[in-house]
Design a protein around this motif. Structure first.
Motif, PDB file in Angstrom:
ATOM      1  N   THR A  31      35.292  43.444  60.933  1.00  0.00           N
ATOM      2  CA  THR A  31      34.677  44.543  60.184  1.00  0.00           C
ATOM      3  C   THR A  31      35.547  44.950  59.003  1.00  0.00           C
ATOM      4  O   THR A  31      35.054  45.165  57.891  1.00  0.00           O
ATOM      5  N   MET A  32      36.858  45.043  59.222  1.00  0.00           N
ATOM      6  CA  MET A  32      37.763  45.409  58.129  1.00  0.00           C
ATOM      7  C   MET A  32      37.732  44.366  57.010  1.00  0.00           C
ATOM      8  O   MET A  32      37.751  44.705  55.829  1.00  0.00           O
ATOM      9  N   MET A  33      37.699  43.089  57.375  1.00  0.00           N
ATOM     10  CA  MET A  33      37.659  42.030  56.372  1.00  0.00           C
ATOM     11  C   MET A  33      36.351  42.062  55.584  1.00  0.00           C
ATOM     12  O   MET A  33      36.341  41.816  54.369  1.00  0.00           O
ATOM     13  N   GLU A  34      35.245  42.387  56.249  1.00  0.00           N
ATOM     14  CA  GLU A  34      33.968  42.498  55.554  1.00  0.00           C
ATOM     15  C   GLU A  34      33.998  43.663  54.563  1.00  0.00           C
ATOM     16  O   GLU A  34      33.481  43.559  53.447  1.00  0.00           O
ATOM     17  N   LEU A  35      34.598  44.774  54.964  1.00  0.00           N
ATOM     18  CA  LEU A  35      34.722  45.932  54.071  1.00  0.00           C
ATOM     19  C   LEU A  35      35.667  45.620  52.921  1.00  0.00           C
ATOM     20  O   LEU A  35      35.449  46.061  51.781  1.00  0.00           O
ATOM     21  N   LEU A  36      36.716  44.846  53.202  1.00  0.00           N
ATOM     22  CA  LEU A  36      37.686  44.483  52.172  1.00  0.00           C
ATOM     23  C   LEU A  36      37.035  43.652  51.072  1.00  0.00           C
ATOM     24  O   LEU A  36      37.359  43.792  49.890  1.00  0.00           O
ATOM     25  N   LYS A  37      36.103  42.775  51.448  1.00  0.00           N
ATOM     26  CA  LYS A  37      35.419  41.934  50.469  1.00  0.00           C
ATOM     27  C   LYS A  37      34.735  42.766  49.389  1.00  0.00           C
ATOM     28  O   LYS A  37      34.611  42.342  48.234  1.00  0.00           O
ATOM     29  N   GLU A  38      34.282  43.955  49.771  1.00  0.00           N
ATOM     30  CA  GLU A  38      33.571  44.815  48.831  1.00  0.00           C
ATOM     31  C   GLU A  38      34.517  45.487  47.839  1.00  0.00           C
ATOM     32  O   GLU A  38      34.085  45.963  46.794  1.00  0.00           O
ATOM     33  N   LYS A  39      35.812  45.516  48.158  1.00  0.00           N
ATOM     34  CA  LYS A  39      36.767  46.246  47.332  1.00  0.00           C
ATOM     35  C   LYS A  39      37.801  45.358  46.640  1.00  0.00           C
ATOM     36  O   LYS A  39      38.279  45.688  45.559  1.00  0.00           O
ATOM     37  N   ASP A  40      38.162  44.242  47.271  1.00  0.00           N
ATOM     38  CA  ASP A  40      39.256  43.412  46.772  1.00  0.00           C
ATOM     39  C   ASP A  40      38.757  42.462  45.684  1.00  0.00           C
ATOM     40  O   ASP A  40      38.392  41.320  45.954  1.00  0.00           O
ATOM     41  N   GLN A  41      38.761  42.944  44.448  1.00  0.00           N
ATOM     42  CA  GLN A  41      38.248  42.149  43.338  1.00  0.00           C
ATOM     43  C   GLN A  41      39.206  41.038  42.913  1.00  0.00           C
ATOM     44  O   GLN A  41      38.842  40.158  42.134  1.00  0.00           O
ATOM     45  N   TYR A  42      40.433  41.061  43.418  1.00  0.00           N
ATOM     46  CA  TYR A  42      41.424  40.064  43.019  1.00  0.00           C
ATOM     47  C   TYR A  42      41.600  38.963  44.070  1.00  0.00           C
ATOM     48  O   TYR A  42      42.433  38.078  43.908  1.00  0.00           O
ATOM     49  N   ALA A  43      40.825  39.026  45.150  1.00  0.00           N
ATOM     50  CA  ALA A  43      40.981  38.029  46.220  1.00  0.00           C
ATOM     51  C   ALA A  43      40.562  36.644  45.726  1.00  0.00           C
ATOM     52  O   ALA A  43      39.459  36.480  45.203  1.00  0.00           O
ATOM     53  N   PRO A  44      41.426  35.647  45.845  1.00  0.00           N
ATOM     54  CA  PRO A  44      41.067  34.286  45.417  1.00  0.00           C
ATOM     55  C   PRO A  44      40.041  33.681  46.373  1.00  0.00           C
ATOM     56  O   PRO A  44      39.966  34.056  47.541  1.00  0.00           O
TER      57      PRO A  44
END
Length: 251
Positions: free
Chosen positions: A130-143
């Motif tokens: 769940t945390m990783m799914e939420l992170l996808k929405e915020k982490d614009q710099y994730a490769p």
């Protein structure tokens, strides 16, 4: 989309059923088998629609989704050998006392404690997912990392490369394009994996090759086809009979 990419992008519900619905087809997440909607498939004197026949296919080709998943490399499941065995026995419907007798460890209460530990692992996995799914929405710099194949024998930092890095390596070693020849086989581990992932695309899924046939494909890529064949097997892309008479893509 490649089968490994489909597999890793599937939802939990899709993974549980073992297939995804794509436009006019149902695709098996375990081997890539495709069935067309609207087509009736005969099997043992029974007619099935595509969706129902996909379930028949999974049962006959893979046993069950659980059996397939439990057989994946421990780096992909996160399970220890002991936890893997426990889950298999639980899935078979064995009681705590039966599991204890089969494994020859502790007592029935020991097995109940293992169940608790596995349940705790499930809760942790849900929270992390769940945390990783939420992170996808915020982490614009994730490769955008490339997913490892499900059949990988080793999953470590050699798979730590992005789509951009992959494209650069492919362009470097296949200057004439992905259908051209390999100018040389790389020495660096990450580059080896990228090149092997590209080579394996030229081998058909669900087909058995004899040694001559697999050699002919690899010879069009590089003169040292024996080396390529060895690495494809070593890195878990190809499987073969012990005498080397038959080769096939590992699912």
């Amino acid at each position: 989309m490649e089968i490994s990419e489909l597999f890793w992008n599937a939802s939990v519900e899709e993974l549980k059923q073992g297939y995804v619905c794509e436009n006019d087809t149902y695709t098996c997440l375990l081997c890539g088998e495709k069935l067309e909607k609207g087509v009736i498939y005969p099997h043992e004197n029974v007619l099935y629609d595509a969706k129902r026949y996909m379930r028949v296919h999974i049962q006959e080709a893979h046993g069950s989704v659980f059996e397939y998943l439990i057989g994946l490399d421990k780096k992909l499941t996160g399970l220890t050998d002991h936890q893997n065995k426990l889950l298999q026995l639980f899935y078979q419907g064995k009681s705590d006392s039966e599991v204890q007798k089969e494994l020859g460890i502790g007592s029935a209460s020991t097995i109940r404690n293992h169940r608790f530990v596995l349940k705790e692992k499930e809760r942790q996995a849900k929270t992390f997912l769940t945390m990783m799914e939420l992170l996808k929405e915020k982490d614009q710099y994730a490769p955008a990392f490339v997913s490892p194949p499900k059949t990988a024998k080793m999953v470590d930092d050699r798979y730590n490369f992005t789509q951009e890095e992959q494209e650069k390596v492919v362009a470097k070693f296949f200057p004439e394009g992905t259908n051209g020849s390999l100018i040389r086989f790389p020495l660096k581990q990450k580059q080896k994996l990228i090149v092997l992932q590209e080579i394996v695309k030229r081998i058909e899924n669900n087909r058995i090759y004899n040694e001559k046939e697999i050699n002919e494909i690899l010879q069009t890529i590089h003169e040292d086809y024996v080396m390529l064949r060895r690495y494809l097997v070593e890195y878990g892309f190809l499987d073969r009979k012990s005498d080397g008479s038959e080769y096939w893509l590992k699912q």
